[in-house]
Design a protein around this motif. Structure first.
Motif, mmCIF file in Angstrom:
data_model
loop_
_atom_site.group_PDB
_atom_site.id
_atom_site.type_symbol
_atom_site.label_atom_id
_atom_site.label_comp_id
_atom_site.label_asym_id
_atom_site.label_seq_id
_atom_site.Cartn_x
_atom_site.Cartn_y
_atom_site.Cartn_z
ATOM 1 N N HIS A 155 -32.825 -2.408 -36.591
ATOM 2 C CA HIS A 155 -32.537 -1.452 -35.521
ATOM 3 C C HIS A 155 -33.290 -0.165 -35.837
ATOM 4 O O HIS A 155 -32.888 0.601 -36.721
ATOM 5 C CB HIS A 155 -31.033 -1.181 -35.425
ATOM 6 C CG HIS A 155 -30.676 -0.204 -34.364
ATOM 7 N ND1 HIS A 155 -30.684 -0.538 -33.033
ATOM 8 C CD2 HIS A 155 -30.340 1.108 -34.437
ATOM 9 C CE1 HIS A 155 -30.335 0.530 -32.326
ATOM 10 N NE2 HIS A 155 -30.126 1.544 -33.165
ATOM 11 N N ARG A 177 -33.835 1.480 -46.521
ATOM 12 C CA ARG A 177 -33.188 0.370 -45.815
ATOM 13 C C ARG A 177 -33.217 0.604 -44.314
ATOM 14 O O ARG A 177 -33.184 1.741 -43.842
ATOM 15 C CB ARG A 177 -31.743 0.214 -46.266
ATOM 16 C CG ARG A 177 -31.626 -0.384 -47.640
ATOM 17 C CD ARG A 177 -30.196 -0.634 -47.980
ATOM 18 N NE ARG A 177 -29.457 0.638 -47.963
ATOM 19 C CZ ARG A 177 -28.186 0.752 -48.294
ATOM 20 N NH1 ARG A 177 -27.510 -0.301 -48.642
ATOM 21 N NH2 ARG A 177 -27.595 1.927 -48.263
ATOM 22 N N ARG A 194 -31.161 -0.490 -40.731
ATOM 23 C CA ARG A 194 -29.948 -1.117 -40.207
ATOM 24 C C ARG A 194 -30.300 -2.397 -39.467
ATOM 25 O O ARG A 194 -31.371 -2.521 -38.878
ATOM 26 C CB ARG A 194 -29.250 -0.182 -39.221
ATOM 27 C CG ARG A 194 -28.535 0.958 -39.856
ATOM 28 C CD ARG A 194 -27.741 1.714 -38.849
ATOM 29 N NE ARG A 194 -28.569 2.039 -37.675
ATOM 30 C CZ ARG A 194 -28.108 2.529 -36.547
ATOM 31 N NH1 ARG A 194 -26.837 2.771 -36.403
ATOM 32 N NH2 ARG A 194 -28.902 2.817 -35.540
ATOM 33 N N GLU A 195 -29.365 -3.328 -39.473
ATOM 34 C CA GLU A 195 -29.597 -4.598 -38.788
ATOM 35 C C GLU A 195 -29.149 -4.502 -37.333
ATOM 36 O O GLU A 195 -28.092 -3.959 -37.034
ATOM 37 C CB GLU A 195 -28.853 -5.729 -39.496
ATOM 38 C CG GLU A 195 -29.286 -7.094 -39.013
ATOM 39 C CD GLU A 195 -28.878 -8.202 -39.954
ATOM 40 O OE1 GLU A 195 -29.143 -9.358 -39.612
ATOM 41 O OE2 GLU A 195 -28.298 -7.913 -41.007
ATOM 42 N N ARG A 196 -29.971 -5.024 -36.446
ATOM 43 C CA ARG A 196 -29.679 -5.019 -35.014
ATOM 44 C C ARG A 196 -28.850 -6.242 -34.687
ATOM 45 O O ARG A 196 -29.104 -7.341 -35.172
ATOM 46 C CB ARG A 196 -31.007 -5.051 -34.244
ATOM 47 C CG ARG A 196 -30.878 -5.177 -32.770
ATOM 48 C CD ARG A 196 -32.223 -4.972 -32.090
ATOM 49 N NE ARG A 196 -33.366 -5.507 -32.785
ATOM 50 C CZ ARG A 196 -34.105 -6.525 -32.355
ATOM 51 N NH1 ARG A 196 -33.800 -7.127 -31.230
ATOM 52 N NH2 ARG A 196 -35.137 -6.941 -33.034
#
Length: 121
Positions: free
Chosen positions: A91, A109, A111-113
């Protein structure tokens, strides 16, 4: 002009690549020839940019190898790419993630979507 299009169609690899964007973590199976031997090397990293258009489209992948940042540019239509696997969808709010070059450790890092498989247009 038609001859140029014909030549591009002949040299097109014809592989279906998955949809990925900047910020996604991908694994590329890349065919390497050393002398007369050939092997497949896996290259896993974060896509920091996608540029170009049409047949000349390419993307840059960045990974950290033994504490040193390594970037590699892959043409989308390369015959040496065996497969591309998207590991994580990141993301991010930018198309070019050059700011990752200055970050180290946990600050780098992404963030993961949340990805449901169907993207909204």
């Amino acid at each position: 002009m038609d001859l140029i299009k014909i030549v591009h169609e002949e040299f097109k690899s014809g592989k279906e690549l998955p949809d990925f964007r900047s910020g996604d973590t991908v694994t590329i199976d890349y065919r390497i020839r050393e002398g007369n031997k050939e092997r497949i090397q896996k290259y896993r990293g974060v896509v920091i940019r996608i540029s170009g258009h049409g047949e000349k489209k390419h993307f840059t992948v960045r990974k950290i190898s033994e504490g040193v940042g390594v970037e590699r540019i892959f043409p989308m239509d390369s015959p040496f790419i065996e497969s591309i696997t998207v590991e994580k969808h990141g993301h991010v709010r930018r198309a070019k993630l050059y700011y990752l070059r200055a970050l180290r450790g946990k600050k780098a890092r992404i963030r993961e979507r949340r990805y449901s498989g169907v993207e909204k247009a």
